[in-house]
Design an enzyme around this catalytic site. Sequence first.
Site, PDB file in Angstrom:
ATOM      1  CE  LYS A  87      -1.431  -3.799   3.060  1.00  0.00           C
ATOM      2  NZ  LYS A  87      -1.680  -4.745   2.298  1.00  0.00           N
ATOM      3  CB  SER A 112      -0.844  -0.076   1.094  1.00  0.00           C
ATOM      4  OG  SER A 112      -1.274   1.232   1.574  1.00  0.00           O
ATOM      5  CE1 TYR A 116      -3.761  -1.576   5.152  1.00  0.00           C
ATOM      6  CE2 TYR A 116      -3.121   0.322   4.363  1.00  0.00           C
ATOM      7  CZ  TYR A 116      -3.596  -0.851   4.032  1.00  0.00           C
ATOM      8  OH  TYR A 116      -3.943  -1.092   2.691  1.00  0.00           O
TER       9      TYR A 116
END
Length: 303
Positions: free
Chosen positions: A159, A142, A155
């Site tokens: 990633k 991401s 997150y």
Amino acid sequence: MDLSDKVAIVTGSGQGLGLAYAKELARYGAAVVINDVNHEAVDRAVTDVIAAGGRAADVVAPVGDGASARELVAAAVEHFGRLDVMVTNAGILRDKVLWKMTDHDFDAVIDVHVKGTFTCVREAVHRFREQGDGGRIICIGSPAGQRGNFGQTNYSGAKAAIVGMVRTWAMELQRAGITANAVIPVAATAMTETIGFLAPYIASMKNGEPLPEIIRREVGMGAPEDVAGLVAFLASDAAAEITGQAIAIGGDRLGLWSHPTLTVTAFQDGGFSADDIAAQWPTTFADHLESVGEEFPAELVGK
């Protein structure tokens, strides 16, 4: 592009980007194992792939532990006789600013994204090495993992870790003919809907209206289907020499993310004390500091 001799697993493929990846792989002939935690979503996905002339099997299970990874690989072998491609897409969000993020918020995201990627890839590599004719690891990253994103400690960290693992696996697996790459997608998903200035465009797209050029090119965002072609390409024989890369795709834009590299350096015999650094910093480094977070066109963000 012909993937008719390939068997692929796509984790988190009951909906969204994962479903787009699975359908695209199947469209080019690959047999696919559909995986998600939602039984109804998996059933619909398998039905859709088969109705379109593809081959599909299902595994309803959360990724994370080794048992789930073994179940996925076993399903590929049981239904289709082998495994050629592992796409690790499964993920969850637990967004909160740092001081409000709980241990559970952090652990849940790391378990699915990082541990789930690790266990699924490890199990796939066991199978690839047993088969002896290479394989494809395609991990989904991401932009948040490349540049950070407000409210996404868990997150963004996950990633970033995935890209770090991919670079390591590219080195470790090269002699076995196994490639490992990260896809960095930007698409209209539940996550991008939370970005204020993008929400109206996504709503318009859901109503059948085309996205404007500035969104598809400058922001590099489109539908999940705009991302899926890269996954199919990386799964193919045409991508046999591509490994260790983080590749961006979305809308009308395709690009390569750079690996971290030193941008500015200074040298001093005997090393640097704190006072030396304080003296050196303004003239050598201050004008070259990196930005953080995604950068969007000013005319969009300013609206």
